[in-house]
Design a protein around this motif. Sequence first.
Motif, PDB file in Angstrom:
ATOM      1  N   ALA A   1       0.841  -1.190   0.032  1.00  0.00           N
ATOM      2  CA  ALA A   1       0.038   0.057   0.233  1.00  0.00           C
ATOM      3  C   ALA A   1       0.952   1.322  -0.102  1.00  0.00           C
ATOM      4  O   ALA A   1       0.520   2.465  -0.568  1.00  0.00           O
ATOM      5  N   ILE A   2       2.062   1.163   0.771  1.00  0.00           N
ATOM      6  CA  ILE A   2       3.014   2.281   0.772  1.00  0.00           C
ATOM      7  C   ILE A   2       3.631   2.833  -0.463  1.00  0.00           C
ATOM      8  O   ILE A   2       3.605   3.687  -0.980  1.00  0.00           O
ATOM      9  N   TRP A   3       4.150   1.479  -0.848  1.00  0.00           N
ATOM     10  CA  TRP A   3       4.883   1.762  -2.267  1.00  0.00           C
ATOM     11  C   TRP A   3       4.216   1.855  -3.425  1.00  0.00           C
ATOM     12  O   TRP A   3       4.340   2.795  -4.486  1.00  0.00           O
ATOM     13  N   GLY A   4       2.693   1.489  -3.352  1.00  0.00           N
ATOM     14  CA  GLY A   4       1.726   1.856  -4.491  1.00  0.00           C
ATOM     15  C   GLY A   4       1.406   3.292  -4.449  1.00  0.00           C
ATOM     16  O   GLY A   4       1.211   3.936  -5.438  1.00  0.00           O
ATOM     17  N   ALA A   5       1.615   3.864  -3.233  1.00  0.00           N
ATOM     18  CA  ALA A   5       1.084   5.280  -3.075  1.00  0.00           C
ATOM     19  C   ALA A   5       2.352   6.366  -3.593  1.00  0.00           C
ATOM     20  O   ALA A   5       2.123   7.472  -3.717  1.00  0.00           O
ATOM     21  N   SER A   6       3.559   5.577  -3.428  1.00  0.00           N
ATOM     22  CA  SER A   6       4.613   6.511  -3.930  1.00  0.00           C
ATOM     23  C   SER A   6       4.467   7.132  -5.254  1.00  0.00           C
ATOM     24  O   SER A   6       5.027   8.343  -5.485  1.00  0.00           O
ATOM     25  N   PHE A   7       3.707   6.326  -6.196  1.00  0.00           N
ATOM     26  CA  PHE A   7       3.703   7.109  -7.613  1.00  0.00           C
ATOM     27  C   PHE A   7       2.725   8.336  -7.459  1.00  0.00           C
ATOM     28  O   PHE A   7       2.903   9.373  -8.142  1.00  0.00           O
ATOM     29  N   LEU A   8       1.908   8.288  -6.632  1.00  0.00           N
ATOM     30  CA  LEU A   8       0.888   9.340  -6.467  1.00  0.00           C
ATOM     31  C   LEU A   8       1.711  10.582  -5.723  1.00  0.00           C
ATOM     32  O   LEU A   8       1.543  11.810  -6.288  1.00  0.00           O
ATOM     33  N   PHE A   9       2.342  10.476  -4.893  1.00  0.00           N
ATOM     34  CA  PHE A   9       2.954  11.581  -4.153  1.00  0.00           C
ATOM     35  C   PHE A   9       4.105  11.958  -5.045  1.00  0.00           C
ATOM     36  O   PHE A   9       4.295  13.200  -4.978  1.00  0.00           O
ATOM     37  N   MET A  10       5.011  10.975  -5.638  1.00  0.00           N
ATOM     38  CA  MET A  10       6.005  11.629  -6.635  1.00  0.00           C
ATOM     39  C   MET A  10       5.242  12.579  -7.625  1.00  0.00           C
ATOM     40  O   MET A  10       6.025  13.575  -7.910  1.00  0.00           O
ATOM     41  N   ARG A  11       4.107  12.161  -7.999  1.00  0.00           N
ATOM     42  CA  ARG A  11       3.427  13.299  -9.197  1.00  0.00           C
ATOM     43  C   ARG A  11       3.231  14.439  -8.636  1.00  0.00           C
ATOM     44  O   ARG A  11       3.384  15.522  -8.897  1.00  0.00           O
ATOM     45  N   GLY A  12       2.784  14.378  -7.417  1.00  0.00           N
ATOM     46  CA  GLY A  12       2.231  15.534  -6.568  1.00  0.00           C
ATOM     47  C   GLY A  12       3.429  16.511  -6.271  1.00  0.00           C
ATOM     48  O   GLY A  12       3.404  17.985  -6.319  1.00  0.00           O
ATOM     49  N   ALA A  13       4.569  16.161  -6.020  1.00  0.00           N
ATOM     50  CA  ALA A  13       5.878  16.820  -5.784  1.00  0.00           C
ATOM     51  C   ALA A  13       6.664  17.251  -7.131  1.00  0.00           C
ATOM     52  O   ALA A  13       6.956  18.395  -7.304  1.00  0.00           O
ATOM     53  N   ALA A  14       6.688  16.239  -8.151  1.00  0.00           N
ATOM     54  CA  ALA A  14       7.256  16.772  -9.344  1.00  0.00           C
ATOM     55  C   ALA A  14       6.708  17.631 -10.081  1.00  0.00           C
ATOM     56  O   ALA A  14       7.223  18.247 -10.967  1.00  0.00           O
ATOM     57  N   LEU A  15       5.173  17.796 -10.194  1.00  0.00           N
ATOM     58  CA  LEU A  15       4.569  18.817 -11.021  1.00  0.00           C
ATOM     59  C   LEU A  15       5.208  20.297 -10.656  1.00  0.00           C
ATOM     60  O   LEU A  15       5.386  21.232 -11.574  1.00  0.00           O
ATOM     61  N   GLU A  16       5.825  20.425  -9.461  1.00  0.00           N
ATOM     62  CA  GLU A  16       6.179  21.877  -8.912  1.00  0.00           C
ATOM     63  C   GLU A  16       7.812  21.842  -8.823  1.00  0.00           C
ATOM     64  O   GLU A  16       8.313  22.704  -9.096  1.00  0.00           O
ATOM     65  N   PHE A  17       8.415  20.705  -8.163  1.00  0.00           N
ATOM     66  CA  PHE A  17       9.966  20.629  -8.084  1.00  0.00           C
ATOM     67  C   PHE A  17      10.631  20.105  -9.412  1.00  0.00           C
ATOM     68  O   PHE A  17      11.697  20.579  -9.556  1.00  0.00           O
ATOM     69  N   GLY A  18       9.791  19.545 -10.275  1.00  0.00           N
ATOM     70  CA  GLY A  18      10.742  18.941 -11.209  1.00  0.00           C
ATOM     71  C   GLY A  18      10.993  17.396 -10.919  1.00  0.00           C
ATOM     72  O   GLY A  18      11.210  17.071  -9.676  1.00  0.00           O
ATOM     73  N   ALA A  19      11.418  16.731 -11.970  1.00  0.00           N
ATOM     74  CA  ALA A  19      11.736  15.149 -11.867  1.00  0.00           C
ATOM     75  C   ALA A  19      12.808  14.850 -10.817  1.00  0.00           C
ATOM     76  O   ALA A  19      12.962  14.369  -9.751  1.00  0.00           O
ATOM     77  N   VAL A  20      14.090  15.386 -11.181  1.00  0.00           N
ATOM     78  CA  VAL A  20      15.207  15.376 -10.643  1.00  0.00           C
ATOM     79  C   VAL A  20      15.353  15.861  -9.253  1.00  0.00           C
ATOM     80  O   VAL A  20      15.819  15.371  -8.138  1.00  0.00           O
ATOM     81  N   PRO A  21      14.894  17.140  -8.975  1.00  0.00           N
ATOM     82  CA  PRO A  21      14.965  17.848  -7.656  1.00  0.00           C
ATOM     83  C   PRO A  21      13.991  17.036  -6.512  1.00  0.00           C
ATOM     84  O   PRO A  21      14.308  16.660  -5.497  1.00  0.00           O
ATOM     85  N   THR A  22      12.769  16.405  -7.282  1.00  0.00           N
ATOM     86  CA  THR A  22      12.069  15.519  -6.416  1.00  0.00           C
ATOM     87  C   THR A  22      12.818  14.373  -6.006  1.00  0.00           C
ATOM     88  O   THR A  22      12.718  13.924  -4.930  1.00  0.00           O
ATOM     89  N   ALA A  23      13.461  13.718  -7.043  1.00  0.00           N
ATOM     90  CA  ALA A  23      14.261  12.611  -6.664  1.00  0.00           C
ATOM     91  C   ALA A  23      15.257  12.833  -5.505  1.00  0.00           C
ATOM     92  O   ALA A  23      15.512  12.110  -4.453  1.00  0.00           O
ATOM     93  N   GLY A  24      15.975  13.975  -5.769  1.00  0.00           N
ATOM     94  CA  GLY A  24      17.040  14.419  -4.976  1.00  0.00           C
ATOM     95  C   GLY A  24      16.488  14.512  -3.473  1.00  0.00           C
ATOM     96  O   GLY A  24      17.289  14.111  -2.560  1.00  0.00           O
TER      97      GLY A  24
END
Length: 309
Positions: free
Chosen positions: A26-49
Amino acid sequence: MSAATAATSSTGQSKKWIFDFVLLAAIWGASFLFMRGAALEFGAVPTAGLRVLIAAIALLPLLWMRNLFPALAQHWRAVLGVGLLNSAIPFACFSYAVLSISTGLSSILNATTPLFGAVVAWVWLREKPDGSRIIGLAIGFLGVVLLAWEKASFKPGASGAATGWAVLACLLACLCYGIAGSFTKRFLTGVPPMATAAGSQIGAAIGLALPALWLRPEVLPSAHAWGSLLVVGVLCSAVAYVLFFRLIATVGPAKALTVTFAIPVFGVFYGTVFLGESLTLWMVGCGLVIVCGTVLSTGLVKLGKTKNA
Protein backbone atom coordinates in the motif's frame (compact mmCIF):
# COMPACT_ATOMS: atom_id res chain seq x y z
CA MET A 1 6.99 -24.58 24.66
CA SER A 2 3.64 -26.35 24.49
CA ALA A 3 1.94 -27.25 21.22
CA ALA A 4 -0.80 -24.70 21.89
CA THR A 5 1.72 -21.95 22.58
CA ALA A 6 3.69 -22.83 19.46
CA ALA A 7 0.53 -22.73 17.35
CA THR A 8 -0.43 -19.35 18.78
CA SER A 9 3.07 -18.01 18.07
CA SER A 10 2.95 -19.34 14.51
CA THR A 11 -0.46 -17.73 13.92
CA GLY A 12 0.80 -14.41 15.29
CA GLN A 13 3.87 -14.58 13.06
CA SER A 14 1.67 -15.29 10.05
CA LYS A 15 -0.62 -12.36 10.80
CA LYS A 16 2.38 -10.07 11.28
CA TRP A 17 3.81 -11.13 7.92
CA ILE A 18 0.52 -10.55 6.11
CA PHE A 19 0.08 -7.15 7.77
CA ASP A 20 3.61 -6.03 6.86
CA PHE A 21 3.18 -7.32 3.30
CA VAL A 22 -0.10 -5.50 2.65
CA LEU A 23 1.08 -2.32 4.37
CA LEU A 24 4.30 -2.25 2.34
CA ALA A 25 2.43 -2.78 -0.94
CA ALA A 26 0.00 0.00 0.00
CA ILE A 27 2.84 2.40 0.85
CA TRP A 28 4.90 1.69 -2.26
CA GLY A 29 1.77 1.81 -4.40
CA ALA A 30 1.14 5.32 -3.07
CA SER A 31 4.68 6.47 -3.91
CA PHE A 32 3.69 7.13 -7.54
CA LEU A 33 0.85 9.37 -6.42
CA PHE A 34 3.05 11.46 -4.13
CA MET A 35 5.93 11.56 -6.62
CA ARG A 36 3.58 13.15 -9.11
CA GLY A 37 2.35 15.66 -6.52
CA ALA A 38 5.91 16.77 -5.86
CA ALA A 39 7.32 16.52 -9.40
CA LEU A 40 4.65 18.79 -10.87
CA GLU A 41 6.24 21.73 -9.01
CA PHE A 42 9.75 20.60 -8.08
CA GLY A 43 10.60 18.83 -11.32
CA ALA A 44 11.70 15.21 -11.70
CA VAL A 45 15.34 15.37 -10.61
CA PRO A 46 14.87 17.74 -7.63
CA THR A 47 11.98 15.52 -6.45
CA ALA A 48 14.22 12.45 -6.56
CA GLY A 49 17.12 14.30 -4.90
CA LEU A 50 15.07 15.66 -2.04
CA ARG A 51 13.27 12.32 -1.60
CA VAL A 52 16.49 10.41 -0.95
CA LEU A 53 17.89 13.23 1.20
CA ILE A 54 14.80 13.15 3.43
CA ALA A 55 14.96 9.34 3.58
CA ALA A 56 18.66 9.41 4.51
CA ILE A 57 18.03 11.90 7.33
CA ALA A 58 15.14 9.76 8.62
CA LEU A 59 17.23 6.55 8.57
CA LEU A 60 20.41 7.93 10.16
CA PRO A 61 19.06 7.71 13.75
CA LEU A 62 18.26 4.00 13.19
CA LEU A 63 21.78 3.49 11.87
CA TRP A 64 23.20 5.11 15.01
CA MET A 65 20.92 3.23 17.44
CA ARG A 66 21.93 -0.12 15.91
CA ASN A 67 25.62 0.82 15.84
CA LEU A 68 25.89 0.17 12.10
CA PHE A 69 28.20 3.04 11.15
CA PRO A 70 31.28 0.74 11.23
CA ALA A 71 29.63 -1.62 8.73
CA LEU A 72 28.72 1.32 6.51
CA ALA A 73 32.26 2.71 6.69
CA GLN A 74 33.76 -0.66 5.78
CA HIS A 75 31.65 -1.07 2.63
CA TRP A 76 31.01 2.57 1.76
CA ARG A 77 32.03 2.38 -1.91
CA ALA A 78 29.68 -0.48 -2.74
CA VAL A 79 26.86 0.94 -0.59
CA LEU A 80 27.07 4.36 -2.24
CA GLY A 81 27.19 2.69 -5.64
CA VAL A 82 24.06 0.69 -5.03
CA GLY A 83 22.38 3.92 -3.95
CA LEU A 84 22.82 5.28 -7.48
CA LEU A 85 21.44 2.11 -9.06
CA ASN A 86 18.65 1.35 -6.60
CA SER A 87 17.42 4.85 -5.73
CA ALA A 88 18.93 7.84 -7.55
CA ILE A 89 18.36 6.80 -11.17
CA PRO A 90 15.06 4.90 -10.65
CA PHE A 91 13.47 7.64 -8.52
CA ALA A 92 14.41 10.29 -11.09
CA CYS A 93 13.05 8.13 -13.91
CA PHE A 94 9.72 7.47 -12.21
CA SER A 95 9.37 11.12 -11.17
CA TYR A 96 9.83 12.06 -14.82
CA ALA A 97 7.45 9.36 -16.05
CA VAL A 98 4.47 10.27 -13.86
CA LEU A 99 4.44 13.74 -15.40
CA SER A 100 3.17 12.35 -18.72
CA ILE A 101 1.72 8.88 -18.07
CA SER A 102 -0.68 7.73 -15.38
CA THR A 103 0.56 6.69 -11.97
CA GLY A 104 -1.33 3.43 -12.44
CA LEU A 105 0.56 2.62 -15.64
CA SER A 106 3.84 3.50 -13.94
CA SER A 107 3.08 1.10 -11.09
CA ILE A 108 2.22 -1.69 -13.55
CA LEU A 109 5.51 -1.19 -15.38
CA ASN A 110 7.27 -1.27 -12.01
CA ALA A 111 6.14 -4.90 -11.71
CA THR A 112 8.68 -5.80 -14.42
CA THR A 113 11.54 -5.35 -11.93
CA PRO A 114 11.91 -9.10 -11.20
CA LEU A 115 12.02 -9.78 -14.96
CA PHE A 116 15.00 -7.50 -15.40
CA GLY A 117 16.53 -8.90 -12.22
CA ALA A 118 16.36 -12.43 -13.63
CA VAL A 119 17.96 -11.36 -16.93
CA VAL A 120 20.77 -9.44 -15.20
CA ALA A 121 21.47 -12.36 -12.85
CA TRP A 122 21.59 -14.65 -15.90
CA VAL A 123 24.06 -12.44 -17.78
CA TRP A 124 26.18 -11.20 -14.87
CA LEU A 125 26.05 -13.88 -12.18
CA ARG A 126 25.64 -16.80 -14.61
CA GLU A 127 22.45 -17.86 -12.83
CA LYS A 128 20.99 -19.60 -15.87
CA PRO A 129 17.21 -20.00 -15.56
CA ASP A 130 15.53 -23.31 -16.28
CA GLY A 131 12.99 -23.82 -19.05
CA SER A 132 10.05 -22.70 -16.91
CA ARG A 133 11.77 -19.43 -16.01
CA ILE A 134 12.76 -18.73 -19.61
CA ILE A 135 9.12 -19.16 -20.65
CA GLY A 136 8.18 -16.78 -17.84
CA LEU A 137 10.67 -14.18 -19.10
CA ALA A 138 9.23 -14.44 -22.60
CA ILE A 139 5.64 -14.09 -21.32
CA GLY A 140 6.54 -11.18 -19.04
CA PHE A 141 8.35 -9.18 -21.69
CA LEU A 142 5.55 -9.90 -24.17
CA GLY A 143 3.19 -8.25 -21.68
CA VAL A 144 5.54 -5.26 -21.49
CA VAL A 145 5.63 -4.91 -25.28
CA LEU A 146 1.84 -5.13 -25.55
CA LEU A 147 1.35 -2.58 -22.78
CA ALA A 148 4.00 -0.19 -24.07
CA TRP A 149 2.80 -0.47 -27.67
CA GLU A 150 -0.42 1.37 -26.86
CA LYS A 151 1.31 4.12 -24.88
CA ALA A 152 4.70 4.47 -26.56
CA SER A 153 4.05 7.56 -28.67
CA PHE A 154 7.07 9.78 -29.18
CA LYS A 155 5.01 12.78 -30.26
CA PRO A 156 4.50 15.48 -27.60
CA GLY A 157 1.16 15.07 -25.85
CA ALA A 158 -1.03 17.45 -23.88
CA SER A 159 1.58 17.72 -21.12
CA GLY A 160 4.26 18.63 -23.65
CA ALA A 161 6.13 15.36 -23.10
CA ALA A 162 6.02 12.20 -25.20
CA THR A 163 4.55 9.21 -23.41
CA GLY A 164 7.03 6.90 -25.12
CA TRP A 165 9.95 8.47 -23.25
CA ALA A 166 8.04 8.08 -20.00
CA VAL A 167 7.50 4.37 -20.65
CA LEU A 168 11.20 3.94 -21.48
CA ALA A 169 12.10 5.84 -18.29
CA CYS A 170 10.04 3.36 -16.23
CA LEU A 171 11.73 0.40 -17.92
CA LEU A 172 15.17 1.98 -17.37
CA ALA A 173 14.30 2.35 -13.68
CA CYS A 174 13.33 -1.34 -13.50
CA LEU A 175 16.55 -2.32 -15.29
CA CYS A 176 18.52 -0.35 -12.68
CA TYR A 177 16.64 -2.15 -9.92
CA GLY A 178 17.57 -5.45 -11.56
CA ILE A 179 21.25 -4.49 -11.80
CA ALA A 180 21.19 -3.29 -8.18
CA GLY A 181 19.92 -6.70 -7.07
CA SER A 182 22.86 -8.54 -8.64
CA PHE A 183 25.26 -5.79 -7.54
CA THR A 184 24.09 -6.20 -3.95
CA LYS A 185 24.44 -9.98 -4.10
CA ARG A 186 27.90 -9.68 -5.63
CA PHE A 187 29.41 -7.00 -3.39
CA LEU A 188 27.22 -6.58 -0.29
CA THR A 189 26.38 -10.11 0.86
CA GLY A 190 26.62 -10.23 4.65
CA VAL A 191 26.31 -6.47 5.14
CA PRO A 192 23.49 -5.56 7.58
CA PRO A 193 20.43 -4.61 5.49
CA MET A 194 19.79 -1.42 7.46
CA ALA A 195 23.34 -0.23 6.75
CA THR A 196 22.74 -0.86 3.05
CA ALA A 197 19.37 0.90 3.15
CA ALA A 198 20.58 4.05 4.92
CA GLY A 199 23.90 4.13 3.07
CA SER A 200 22.23 3.76 -0.30
CA GLN A 201 20.02 6.78 0.42
CA ILE A 202 23.10 8.78 1.37
CA GLY A 203 24.82 7.69 -1.84
CA ALA A 204 21.76 8.59 -3.91
CA ALA A 205 21.53 12.01 -2.22
CA ILE A 206 25.18 12.71 -3.00
CA GLY A 207 24.77 11.56 -6.60
CA LEU A 208 21.71 13.75 -7.20
CA ALA A 209 22.88 16.82 -5.26
CA LEU A 210 24.39 18.82 -8.14
CA PRO A 211 21.75 17.92 -10.77
CA ALA A 212 18.96 18.69 -8.29
CA LEU A 213 20.49 22.07 -7.45
CA TRP A 214 21.00 22.87 -11.13
CA LEU A 215 17.38 22.00 -12.01
CA ARG A 216 15.78 23.47 -8.88
CA PRO A 217 12.45 25.27 -9.47
CA GLU A 218 12.54 29.02 -9.94
CA VAL A 219 9.27 29.47 -8.06
CA LEU A 220 8.93 28.25 -4.48
CA PRO A 221 6.73 25.12 -4.54
CA SER A 222 3.42 25.09 -2.68
CA ALA A 223 2.73 23.49 0.68
CA HIS A 224 0.96 20.66 -1.15
CA ALA A 225 4.13 19.84 -3.13
CA TRP A 226 6.26 19.98 0.03
CA GLY A 227 3.80 17.70 1.80
CA SER A 228 3.93 15.20 -1.06
CA LEU A 229 7.71 15.29 -0.95
CA LEU A 230 7.83 14.66 2.80
CA VAL A 231 5.44 11.73 2.50
CA VAL A 232 7.37 10.11 -0.35
CA GLY A 233 10.64 10.65 1.50
CA VAL A 234 9.68 9.57 5.02
CA LEU A 235 6.83 7.11 4.45
CA CYS A 236 7.48 5.69 0.97
CA SER A 237 11.27 5.49 1.37
CA ALA A 238 12.47 5.42 5.00
CA VAL A 239 9.52 3.63 6.63
CA ALA A 240 9.08 1.35 3.61
CA TYR A 241 12.72 0.23 3.83
CA VAL A 242 12.28 -0.69 7.49
CA LEU A 243 9.15 -2.71 6.65
CA PHE A 244 10.84 -4.38 3.69
CA PHE A 245 13.86 -5.56 5.64
CA ARG A 246 11.64 -6.69 8.51
CA LEU A 247 9.69 -8.71 5.95
CA ILE A 248 12.90 -10.25 4.64
CA ALA A 249 13.89 -11.23 8.19
CA THR A 250 10.46 -12.79 8.80
CA VAL A 251 9.79 -14.76 5.59
CA GLY A 252 12.98 -14.50 3.54
CA PRO A 253 13.87 -12.48 0.41
CA ALA A 254 11.94 -14.63 -2.09
CA LYS A 255 8.56 -14.08 -0.44
CA ALA A 256 9.38 -10.48 0.41
CA LEU A 257 10.02 -9.66 -3.27
CA THR A 258 6.54 -10.85 -4.21
CA VAL A 259 5.30 -7.53 -2.83
CA THR A 260 6.14 -6.23 -6.32
CA PHE A 261 3.04 -8.01 -7.64
CA ALA A 262 0.71 -6.28 -5.18
CA ILE A 263 2.03 -2.74 -5.72
CA PRO A 264 0.14 -2.17 -9.03
CA VAL A 265 -3.16 -3.05 -7.33
CA PHE A 266 -2.73 -0.14 -4.94
CA GLY A 267 -1.07 2.13 -7.52
CA VAL A 268 -3.95 1.74 -9.97
CA PHE A 269 -6.52 2.13 -7.19
CA TYR A 270 -4.99 5.37 -5.89
CA GLY A 271 -4.64 6.83 -9.38
CA THR A 272 -8.23 6.00 -10.27
CA VAL A 273 -9.76 7.26 -7.04
CA PHE A 274 -7.66 10.33 -6.26
CA LEU A 275 -6.53 11.50 -9.71
CA GLY A 276 -9.42 10.30 -11.85
CA GLU A 277 -7.12 8.26 -14.08
CA SER A 278 -8.71 5.87 -16.52
CA LEU A 279 -8.15 2.14 -16.22
CA THR A 280 -8.67 0.14 -19.40
CA LEU A 281 -9.20 -3.58 -19.82
CA TRP A 282 -6.06 -3.58 -21.99
CA MET A 283 -3.98 -2.27 -19.08
CA VAL A 284 -5.46 -4.87 -16.73
CA GLY A 285 -4.89 -7.69 -19.20
CA CYS A 286 -1.30 -6.69 -19.95
CA GLY A 287 -0.64 -6.25 -16.25
CA LEU A 288 -1.84 -9.80 -15.58
CA VAL A 289 0.38 -11.13 -18.37
CA ILE A 290 3.37 -9.32 -16.84
CA VAL A 291 2.63 -10.68 -13.37
CA CYS A 292 2.15 -14.24 -14.68
CA GLY A 293 5.45 -14.04 -16.53
CA THR A 294 7.18 -12.64 -13.48
CA VAL A 295 5.85 -15.38 -11.22
CA LEU A 296 7.28 -17.99 -13.60
CA SER A 297 10.58 -16.16 -14.20
CA THR A 298 11.31 -15.88 -10.48
CA GLY A 299 10.64 -19.57 -9.87
CA LEU A 300 7.68 -19.00 -7.55
CA VAL A 301 5.66 -21.30 -9.79
CA LYS A 302 7.09 -23.94 -12.12
CA LEU A 303 5.53 -25.54 -15.17
CA GLY A 304 5.23 -29.31 -15.10
CA LYS A 305 5.63 -31.73 -12.24
CA THR A 306 8.69 -31.87 -10.01
CA LYS A 307 10.09 -35.35 -9.40
CA ASN A 308 10.43 -36.41 -5.79
CA ALA A 309 13.94 -37.19 -4.60
